[in-house]
Design an enzyme around this catalytic site. Structure first.
Site, PDB file in Angstrom:
ATOM      1  N   HIS A  36       0.828  -1.211   0.000  1.00  0.00           N
ATOM      2  CA  HIS A  36       0.000   0.000   0.000  1.00  0.00           C
ATOM      3  C   HIS A  36       0.865   1.265   0.000  1.00  0.00           C
ATOM      4  CE1 HIS A  36       0.847   0.995   4.212  1.00  0.00           C
ATOM      5  NE2 HIS A  36       0.724  -0.314   4.467  1.00  0.00           N
ATOM      6  N   GLU A  39      -3.518  -7.377   7.144  1.00  0.00           N
ATOM      7  CA  GLU A  39      -2.276  -7.068   7.843  1.00  0.00           C
ATOM      8  C   GLU A  39      -1.958  -8.127   8.892  1.00  0.00           C
ATOM      9  OE1 GLU A  39       0.613  -6.058   8.126  1.00  0.00           O
ATOM     10  OE2 GLU A  39       0.538  -3.899   8.611  1.00  0.00           O
TER      11      GLU A  39
END
Length: 216
Positions: free
Chosen positions: A17, A109
């Site tokens: 990201h 995550e």
């Protein structure tokens, strides 16, 4: 059944990201209930990075044979990764409502545990990465977090599912720094999962083609 990255039907890229609002505050944002919130989305610089990553991906695939299975973006459900995948995919004509764009929790995550959640990133990450190596991938961050071997197991599950569902596709996996460093260690011959960060760090919006793998 073991996953063999040297014998895949698809080609895979890893995309971290872009710079997020959590990055700007130097915070660990690893719990699902926090990560999906818009308040932890991409910062403006991260949005620019994501668009640029999509442009790099487009330029790269334009030099390759047209994929018989098309282009596919898979992303973590966190707001910062969905933002990144959305902006990058737009550069190759893919939108979030397309069948070629999917959100999967297998790319979420790595959870660092309640102790480290929304605390300063530097100390939590350093302790965890040292623990990963010292405990052969079985270190539990924050007493209730996720080991890197556990992350590798869910990534193996993801690759197996992709290999069953798709053939001849160019697939971009959009996720997080630790998840992707573990992923690269998983698919790189002779690499060890416990050394993931030291050998395979990812900068914001870094894009790497990892399958077919590079020998080390």
């Amino acid at each position: 059944m073991a996953f063999d990255p040297t014998n895949c039907r698809n080609t895979y890229w890893l995309l971290r990201h872009g710079r997020s609002l959590a990055n700007e505050q130097d915070l660990i944002c690893s719990a699902m209930e926090n990560g999906i919130k818009p308040e932890w989305r991409l910062a403006e610089l991260g949005r620019q990075q994501a668009t640029a990553a999509g442009q790099r991906f487009k330029a790269e695939v334009e030099k390759m044979p047209k994929p018989s299975g098309g282009l596919i973006f898979l992303t973590s459900p966190f707001s910062r990764t969905i933002d990144t995948a959305t902006l990058a995919a737009a550069e190759v004509g893919i939108t979030p409502d397309s069948k070629n764009f999917e959100v999967t929790e297998l790319l979420r995550e790595r959870y660092y545990g309640k102790v480290f959640e929304l605390t300063k990133a530097t100390s939590g990450y350093d302790v965890t990465w040292a623990g990963d190596e010292a405990e052969n991938g079985d270190y539990v961050p924050g007493t209730d977090g996720e080991t890197c071997n556990q992350v590798a197991a869910r990534l193996t599950e993801l690759f197996k599912a992709c290999e069953e569902r798709f053939s001849g596709a160019y697939i971009v996996l959009t996720a997080h720094g630790d998840v992707l460093s573990i992923c690269q260690a998983l698919v790189t011959p002779k690499a060890e999962i416990k050394e993931h960060f030291r050998k395979f760090p990812f900068a914001n919006c870094e894009l790497k083609k990892v399958i077919p793998p590079t020998m080390i």
